[in-house]
Design a protein around this motif. Structure first.
Motif, mmCIF file in Angstrom:
data_model
loop_
_atom_site.group_PDB
_atom_site.id
_atom_site.type_symbol
_atom_site.label_atom_id
_atom_site.label_comp_id
_atom_site.label_asym_id
_atom_site.label_seq_id
_atom_site.Cartn_x
_atom_site.Cartn_y
_atom_site.Cartn_z
ATOM 1 N N TYR A 1 0.914 -1.265 -0.091
ATOM 2 C CA TYR A 1 0.105 -0.009 -0.018
ATOM 3 C C TYR A 1 0.924 1.387 -0.074
ATOM 4 C CZ TYR A 1 -3.186 3.862 1.510
ATOM 5 O OH TYR A 1 -3.732 4.806 1.584
ATOM 6 N N ASP A 2 1.605 1.498 0.672
ATOM 7 C CA ASP A 2 2.734 2.463 1.004
ATOM 8 C C ASP A 2 3.558 2.443 -0.631
ATOM 9 O OD1 ASP A 2 2.063 3.268 3.391
ATOM 10 O OD2 ASP A 2 3.800 2.480 4.380
ATOM 11 N N PHE A 3 3.915 1.368 -1.070
ATOM 12 C CA PHE A 3 4.607 1.423 -2.298
ATOM 13 C C PHE A 3 3.909 1.837 -3.349
ATOM 14 C CE2 PHE A 3 6.073 -0.689 -6.096
ATOM 15 C CZ PHE A 3 7.253 -0.276 -6.470
ATOM 16 N N PHE A 4 2.708 1.423 -3.539
ATOM 17 C CA PHE A 4 1.724 1.758 -4.626
ATOM 18 C C PHE A 4 1.346 3.112 -4.573
ATOM 19 C CE2 PHE A 4 0.665 -2.810 -5.017
ATOM 20 C CZ PHE A 4 1.229 -2.960 -6.306
ATOM 21 N N LYS A 5 1.077 3.891 -3.361
ATOM 22 C CA LYS A 5 0.486 5.140 -2.989
ATOM 23 C C LYS A 5 1.740 6.162 -3.239
ATOM 24 C CE LYS A 5 -0.897 8.296 0.807
ATOM 25 N NZ LYS A 5 -0.905 8.482 2.226
ATOM 26 N N ALA A 6 3.152 5.744 -2.799
ATOM 27 C CA ALA A 6 4.146 6.545 -3.317
ATOM 28 C C ALA A 6 4.308 6.746 -4.620
ATOM 29 C CB ALA A 6 5.393 5.980 -2.719
ATOM 30 N N GLU A 7 4.027 5.572 -5.501
ATOM 31 C CA GLU A 7 4.410 5.757 -7.034
ATOM 32 C C GLU A 7 3.256 6.228 -7.687
ATOM 33 O OE1 GLU A 7 7.073 4.234 -8.548
ATOM 34 O OE2 GLU A 7 7.857 4.105 -6.692
ATOM 35 N N LEU A 8 1.916 5.990 -7.235
ATOM 36 C CA LEU A 8 0.759 7.017 -7.864
ATOM 37 C C LEU A 8 0.909 8.500 -7.631
ATOM 38 C CD1 LEU A 8 -2.014 4.756 -6.740
ATOM 39 C CD2 LEU A 8 -1.309 4.900 -8.961
ATOM 40 N N LEU A 9 1.575 8.762 -6.450
ATOM 41 C CA LEU A 9 1.699 10.259 -6.255
ATOM 42 C C LEU A 9 3.014 10.882 -7.078
ATOM 43 C CD1 LEU A 9 1.355 10.384 -2.169
ATOM 44 C CD2 LEU A 9 -0.209 11.186 -4.258
ATOM 45 N N LYS A 10 3.648 10.081 -7.616
ATOM 46 C CA LYS A 10 4.747 10.629 -8.752
ATOM 47 C C LYS A 10 4.196 10.843 -9.661
ATOM 48 C CE LYS A 10 8.272 8.030 -6.382
ATOM 49 N NZ LYS A 10 9.511 6.813 -6.399
ATOM 50 N N THR A 11 2.938 10.350 -10.080
ATOM 51 C CA THR A 11 2.373 10.699 -11.495
ATOM 52 C C THR A 11 1.755 11.855 -11.429
ATOM 53 O OG1 THR A 11 0.307 9.334 -11.034
ATOM 54 C CG2 THR A 11 2.243 7.964 -11.821
ATOM 55 N N PRO A 12 1.298 12.533 -12.541
ATOM 56 C CA PRO A 12 0.517 13.723 -12.517
ATOM 57 C C PRO A 12 -0.875 13.355 -12.611
ATOM 58 C CG PRO A 12 1.270 13.070 -14.808
ATOM 59 C CD PRO A 12 2.024 11.982 -14.113
ATOM 60 N N TYR A 13 -1.401 12.169 -12.300
ATOM 61 C CA TYR A 13 -2.719 11.804 -12.550
ATOM 62 C C TYR A 13 -3.427 11.777 -10.993
ATOM 63 C CZ TYR A 13 -1.124 10.596 -17.060
ATOM 64 O OH TYR A 13 -0.513 10.664 -18.390
ATOM 65 N N PHE A 14 -2.664 11.614 -10.031
ATOM 66 C CA PHE A 14 -3.093 11.342 -8.591
ATOM 67 C C PHE A 14 -2.536 12.455 -7.806
ATOM 68 C CE2 PHE A 14 -3.310 7.025 -10.658
ATOM 69 C CZ PHE A 14 -4.496 6.863 -10.291
ATOM 70 N N SER A 15 -3.519 12.757 -6.640
ATOM 71 C CA SER A 15 -3.027 13.551 -5.623
ATOM 72 C C SER A 15 -3.301 12.919 -4.309
ATOM 73 C CB SER A 15 -3.667 15.008 -5.619
ATOM 74 O OG SER A 15 -5.022 14.803 -5.684
ATOM 75 N N ASP A 16 -2.756 13.020 -3.254
ATOM 76 C CA ASP A 16 -3.330 12.418 -2.046
ATOM 77 C C ASP A 16 -4.895 12.797 -1.649
ATOM 78 O OD1 ASP A 16 -2.854 11.108 0.038
ATOM 79 O OD2 ASP A 16 -1.486 12.569 1.030
ATOM 80 N N ASN A 17 -5.462 11.954 -2.440
ATOM 81 C CA ASN A 17 -6.924 11.872 -1.720
ATOM 82 C C ASN A 17 -7.361 10.708 -1.971
ATOM 83 O OD1 ASN A 17 -7.101 11.310 -4.642
ATOM 84 N ND2 ASN A 17 -7.364 13.446 -5.186
ATOM 85 N N ILE A 18 -8.768 10.302 -1.773
ATOM 86 C CA ILE A 18 -9.450 9.213 -1.781
ATOM 87 C C ILE A 18 -9.404 8.443 -2.959
ATOM 88 C CG2 ILE A 18 -11.644 9.913 -2.462
ATOM 89 C CD1 ILE A 18 -12.970 8.412 0.007
ATOM 90 N N ILE A 19 -9.268 8.934 -4.094
ATOM 91 C CA ILE A 19 -8.989 8.170 -5.250
ATOM 92 C C ILE A 19 -7.491 7.532 -5.377
ATOM 93 C CG2 ILE A 19 -8.683 8.281 -7.897
ATOM 94 C CD1 ILE A 19 -10.821 10.511 -7.769
ATOM 95 N N CYS A 20 -6.718 8.264 -4.910
ATOM 96 C CA CYS A 20 -5.264 7.508 -4.694
ATOM 97 C C CYS A 20 -5.421 6.329 -3.842
ATOM 98 C CB CYS A 20 -4.293 8.659 -4.412
ATOM 99 S SG CYS A 20 -2.696 8.109 -4.207
ATOM 100 N N HIS A 21 -5.784 6.772 -2.618
ATOM 101 C CA HIS A 21 -5.987 5.666 -1.395
ATOM 102 C C HIS A 21 -6.946 4.530 -1.913
ATOM 103 C CE1 HIS A 21 -5.815 9.705 1.304
ATOM 104 N NE2 HIS A 21 -4.717 9.260 0.588
ATOM 105 N N PHE A 22 -7.748 4.574 -2.642
ATOM 106 C CA PHE A 22 -8.789 3.319 -3.052
ATOM 107 C C PHE A 22 -7.643 2.665 -3.925
ATOM 108 C CE2 PHE A 22 -11.213 1.389 -6.356
ATOM 109 C CZ PHE A 22 -12.209 1.063 -5.594
ATOM 110 N N THR A 23 -7.104 3.223 -5.081
ATOM 111 C CA THR A 23 -6.373 2.582 -6.107
ATOM 112 C C THR A 23 -5.203 1.872 -5.436
ATOM 113 O OG1 THR A 23 -6.771 4.265 -7.647
ATOM 114 C CG2 THR A 23 -5.201 2.840 -8.302
ATOM 115 N N ALA A 24 -4.326 2.466 -4.492
ATOM 116 C CA ALA A 24 -3.405 1.710 -4.001
ATOM 117 C C ALA A 24 -3.753 0.537 -3.091
ATOM 118 C CB ALA A 24 -2.548 2.838 -3.042
#
Length: 313
Positions: free
Chosen positions: A201-224
């Motif tokens: 979860y921590d790994f996927f969340k960090a990787e998603l936040l490196k992309t321009p498509y995600f920010s630290d919100n519920i969508i990112c948390h759900f995907t990770a």
């Protein structure tokens, strides 16, 4: 007055020096250690019927998830889907609370910061799993026994009234050592679970936040958390099946891991290790998503209360 004095008086005084320490933002206080346990308890209460079905598929002769659910409703009514709920609460407030606390402490020990590599996160998760697996083993046994009770014939049931009655009767009838039944596969599973679920979860969340498509919100948390749930289900399935079968055994010598493996291989073949994968995924996926979404929202509430001046959290 000399020309030098006149020039000096025309220069405005320098602003007072700002202490470097005053420019440093205050260090963020850690979140309460019990926050993960509360989040896991809320999530497990919602998904309890799926967890109940998974355990009964692993420990009994039931073949399909829907058939097992129908059998439970037919024999015990709709309330039967929440059999052993107190055991689930005991397990979450011991095992889950411990694993989230130990994971945060292990990350500090290993220096696994925000952008830590996957191996450091997995190592921290493994350390947390080993600790939590031992601490939460009694609650794990109680949960598994209470959930699997009605899948057995009446003469083989434990018939525990609640989680505290289960603990008391286990110690009274089977001795204190019964609280460590199945500890080896349970600790092994806990290590796999935390190395795969928390770390991924921590790994996927960090990787998603490196992309321009995600920010630290519920969508990112759900995907990770969705990705973490799939990884965790696959990695933990063999140990989960063994744990359920060993903890449900009650005869002398029946808690031997090797004996259970031999019996299961003879009866079901090597694929017994993935028996109940679909209900396990169906249960663990929403549970993982709910745990992390709830945990992130609880953290937001703590931050909000602290910003408003409340210091009890």
């Amino acid at each position: 007055m000399s020309a030098t004095q006149v020039a000096a008086s025309a220069v405005p005084p320098s602003p007072p020096a700002i202490d470097a320490a005053s420019r440093t933002p205050p260090k963020k206080q850690p979140y309460p250690f019990w926050l993960g346990g509360v989040a896991a308890t809320i999530a497990a209460s919602i998904t309890h019927p799926l967890d109940l079905t998974k355990v009964r598929l692993q420990a009994s002769g039931d073949k399909r998830m829907i058939e097992s659910i129908r059998k439970t409703v037919r024999t015990a009514g709709a309330r039967g889907l929440f059999d052993g709920i107190s055991g689930t609460w005991l397990r979450q407030m011991s095992y889950s609370m411990c694993r989230f606390w130990a994971y945060d402490e292990s990350k500090k020990l290993l220096g696994a910061g925000k952008d830590a590599p996957a191996w450091k996160l997995a190592a921290a998760g493994s350390m947390a799993g080993g600790i939590a697996g031992l601490v939460g083993n009694p609650g794990e046994i109680v949960m598994v026994r209470m959930q699997g009770d009605f899948a057995k014939s009446p003469e083989k049931r434990f018939n525990y009234k609640n989680c505290f009655d289960a603990l008391f009767r286990m110690v009274k009838d089977e001795g204190v050592s019964s609280l460590s039944r199945g500890a080896v596969p349970n600790v092994f599973r806990a290590i796999l679970m935390n190395a795969s679920q928390l770390a991924s979860y921590d790994f996927f969340k960090a990787e998603l936040l490196k992309t321009p498509y995600f920010s630290d919100n519920i969508i990112c948390h759900f995907t990770a958390s969705f990705a973490a749930g799939t990884v965790a289900t696959t990695v933990c399935s063999p140990a989960d099946v063994l744990k359920s079968r060993i903890m449900n055994a009650s005869g002398p010598g029946s808690n031997s891991t090797l004996a259970v493996i031999r019996q299961s291989m003879a009866a079901d073949g090597p694929m017994f290790m993935f028996k109940g994968w679909v209900p396990a995924w169906t249960r663990l996926q929403p549970t993982t998503i709910l745990i992390f979404l709830t945990l992130e929202q609880l953290k937001n509430l703590v931050d909000l209360s602290r910003n408003k001046g409340y210091t009890y959290l």
